[in-house]
Design an enzyme around this catalytic site. Structure first.
Site, PDB file in Angstrom:
ATOM      1  N   ARG A  24       0.833  -1.211   0.000  1.00  0.00           N
ATOM      2  CA  ARG A  24       0.000   0.000   0.000  1.00  0.00           C
ATOM      3  C   ARG A  24       0.863   1.253   0.000  1.00  0.00           C
ATOM      4  NH1 ARG A  24      -2.779  -4.269   1.707  1.00  0.00           N
ATOM      5  NH2 ARG A  24      -5.068  -4.287   1.769  1.00  0.00           N
ATOM      6  N   GLY A  91      -1.462 -11.628  -5.188  1.00  0.00           N
ATOM      7  CA  GLY A  91      -2.898 -11.337  -5.260  1.00  0.00           C
ATOM      8  C   GLY A  91      -3.190  -9.900  -4.863  1.00  0.00           C
ATOM      9  N   ARG A 119      -6.328 -17.796  -9.629  1.00  0.00           N
ATOM     10  CA  ARG A 119      -7.052 -17.246  -8.465  1.00  0.00           C
ATOM     11  C   ARG A 119      -8.254 -16.411  -8.920  1.00  0.00           C
ATOM     12  NH1 ARG A 119      -2.859 -15.170  -4.157  1.00  0.00           N
ATOM     13  NH2 ARG A 119      -4.753 -15.139  -2.896  1.00  0.00           N
ATOM     14  N   GLN A 166      -8.568  -7.350   0.155  1.00  0.00           N
ATOM     15  CA  GLN A 166      -8.180  -7.068  -1.235  1.00  0.00           C
ATOM     16  C   GLN A 166      -9.379  -6.551  -2.022  1.00  0.00           C
ATOM     17  OE1 GLN A 166      -6.224 -10.623  -2.628  1.00  0.00           O
ATOM     18  NE2 GLN A 166      -4.446 -10.278  -1.323  1.00  0.00           N
ATOM     19  N   ASP A 312      -3.993 -15.674   7.141  1.00  0.00           N
ATOM     20  CA  ASP A 312      -2.694 -16.114   6.603  1.00  0.00           C
ATOM     21  C   ASP A 312      -1.912 -16.962   7.612  1.00  0.00           C
ATOM     22  OD1 ASP A 312      -3.255 -14.786   4.260  1.00  0.00           O
ATOM     23  OD2 ASP A 312      -2.090 -13.005   4.770  1.00  0.00           O
ATOM     24  N   LYS A 339      -6.237 -19.294  -1.770  1.00  0.00           N
ATOM     25  CA  LYS A 339      -4.982 -18.571  -1.502  1.00  0.00           C
ATOM     26  C   LYS A 339      -3.920 -19.068  -2.497  1.00  0.00           C
ATOM     27  CE  LYS A 339      -6.509 -16.032   1.793  1.00  0.00           C
ATOM     28  NZ  LYS A 339      -6.631 -14.595   1.568  1.00  0.00           N
ATOM     29  N   ARG A 385       3.649 -19.623   2.535  1.00  0.00           N
ATOM     30  CA  ARG A 385       3.209 -19.825   3.925  1.00  0.00           C
ATOM     31  C   ARG A 385       3.205 -21.311   4.301  1.00  0.00           C
ATOM     32  NH1 ARG A 385       2.866 -14.911   5.540  1.00  0.00           N
ATOM     33  NH2 ARG A 385       1.920 -13.330   4.224  1.00  0.00           N
TER      34      ARG A 385
END
Ligand code: S3P
Length: 426
Positions: A24, A91, A119, A166, A312, A339, A385
């Site tokens: 951001r 993403g 996705r 998102q 997450d 994800k 992850r």
């Protein structure tokens, strides 16, 4: 990468910058007038994809180890790119940039790697089209590559079927270019970094419960941003220190925004020994140091409005649950399926291979904890992850684990293995 079992972990870590906030900072800095200086930026592959997209949109961005300097050109300062914009594995990049591109006076194509191209993008196409945007999947699907033709956008109220920062951020960013206010209501509150940061750049927003509203208009102005440490990255070391016996790890500079700190609440419910120290605020975000000590964990239920605040962290929470006494139920987490990998499947398959008693459900999993874990090769599906969560499982599994494609940690935590090694006690 072979992860060897650990007998004890000790030491101190400074967690890398928050991924969501780093993305951001580039995007809002590019849309602001004047320079934005960002320190403790996450130099992970995802955030570098965001930098590269904005460079292709004509924004000068200096990236040095000390700081990022974005020479923002204002809300209408972007230029049509000469080539396809590539979001890599990110993403956040695809979905947030789409909101910005929908309101530009030019057209472009946005794509990403093989995982991104699978996705779901319908979740952003639906509200953007309601605003008047022209956005479509080039392969005739609702996935990237996306073609976005800038158009006149209208104010809407959007009731999002998913709690997704998102989606919310995409719609709010498009709202900067609309002809009236744009609001988004989500089923439960997702991370609110966009709302906090856009306000500090000078945007006009109002946030009440699970609704965020933005008004078009005010010019944004460049800011100085220090990015807090990423609690999603700290999560691996929180779990490691809790699970490996005789451990004590001091984690410095961890963001604890209440829309992100669900792992701490789950850890508390599991009877974890975690002390929050030196709570303070940086760049409008709450931050603290965490002192984490080995603990005997118990099972718990993870569900409902808490899910977005730890979405997450579920891979590593599942590893904690596999080592806890009693049963842990994770539900209301169907978002895991979309994800970087289908995380319900990747968690369950890999934990089962290590000997855990775990069953997949439609929207989560049930874990009967306490079965000893043993060696298995972790199939990461190149999901960062999963690689990091199962590295932690390897610390307490007999024979450790082999992480296939371990280099995928580059996405969010390039120094992960370096930091993990620094804690091993011989
Ligand atoms: C993110 C939002 C979350 C999260 C992702 C980063 C963001 O995704 O899983 O890693 O920065 O806005 P969703 O919005 O799809 O839940």
């Amino acid at each position: 990468m072979l992860i060897k079992p650990a007998h004890s972990l000790k030491g101190e870590l400074k967690i890398p910058g928050d991924k969501s906030i780093s993305h951001r900072s580039i995007m809002f800095g590019a849309l602001a007038k004047g320079p934005t200086e960002v320190t403790h930026f996450l130099q992970g592959a995802d955030c570098l994809s965001t930098i590269s997209c904005f460079q292709k949109l004509g924004i000068e961005i200096e990236n040095t180890p000390e700081r990022i300097l974005i020479h923002g050109k204002g809300l209408f300062g972007l230029h049509a790119p000469q080539c396809v914009l590539d979001a890599g594995n990110s993403g956040t990049t695809v979905r947030l940039i789409s909101g910005i591109l929908a309101g530009q006076p030019f057209s472009c194509t946005l794509t990403g790697d093989a995982s991104i191209q699978k996705r779901p993008m319908k979740r952003i196409m639906t509200p953007l089209r309601q605003m008047g945007a022209e956005i479509s999947g080039l392969n005739g699907t609702d996935c990237a590559p996306l073609s976005i033709r800038g158009s006149a956008l209208h104010g809407i109220h959007y009731q999002s079927p998913v709690a997704s920062a998102q989606v919310k951020s995409c719609v709010l960013l498009a709202g900067l270019y609309a002809d009236g206010p744009v609001s988004v209501t989500e089923p439960s509150l997702s991370r609110n970094h966009t709302e906090l940061m856009l306000s500090s750049f000078g945007a006009k927003l109002d946030c009440q419960n699970t609704t965020a509203c933005i008004w078009p208009g005010p010019e944004l102005s460049g800011q100085k941003i220090e990015v807090p440490g990423d609690i999603s990255s700290a999560a691996y070391f929180i779990a490691a220190a809790l699970l490996v016996p005789n451990s004590e790890v001091f984690i410095k500079n961890c963001g604890i925004n209440p829309t992100r700190d669900g792992i701490l609440r789950v850890a508390e419910a599991m009877h974890a020994d975690i002390e929050k120290l030196n709570v303070h605020t940086i760049s409008g975000e709450p931050v603290c140091d965490l002192l984490v000590k080995s603990s005997s964990l118990t099972g718990t239920v993870v569900e409902g409005s808490m899910i977005p605040s730890l979405i997450d962290e579920i891979p590593v929470i599942a590893v904690m649950a596999a080592c806890a006494s009693g049963t842990t139920i994770i539900r209301d987490a169907a978002e895991l399926k979309v994800k970087e990998s289908n995380r319900i499947e990747t968690i369950v398959v890999n934990l089962k291979a290590m000997g855990a008693d775990i069953t997949a459900t439609d929207d989560g999993m049930v874990i009967h904890g306490g079965k000893p874990l043993h060696y298995a090769v972790t199939d990461t599906h190149r999901d960062h992850r999963i690689a990091m969560a199962f590295s932690i499982a390897g610390l307490i599994a007999e024979g450790g684990t082999e992480i296939a494609d371990a280099d995928c940690v580059e996405i969010s935590y390039p120094k992960f293995y370096h930091d993990l090694n620094s804690l091993y006690q011989l």
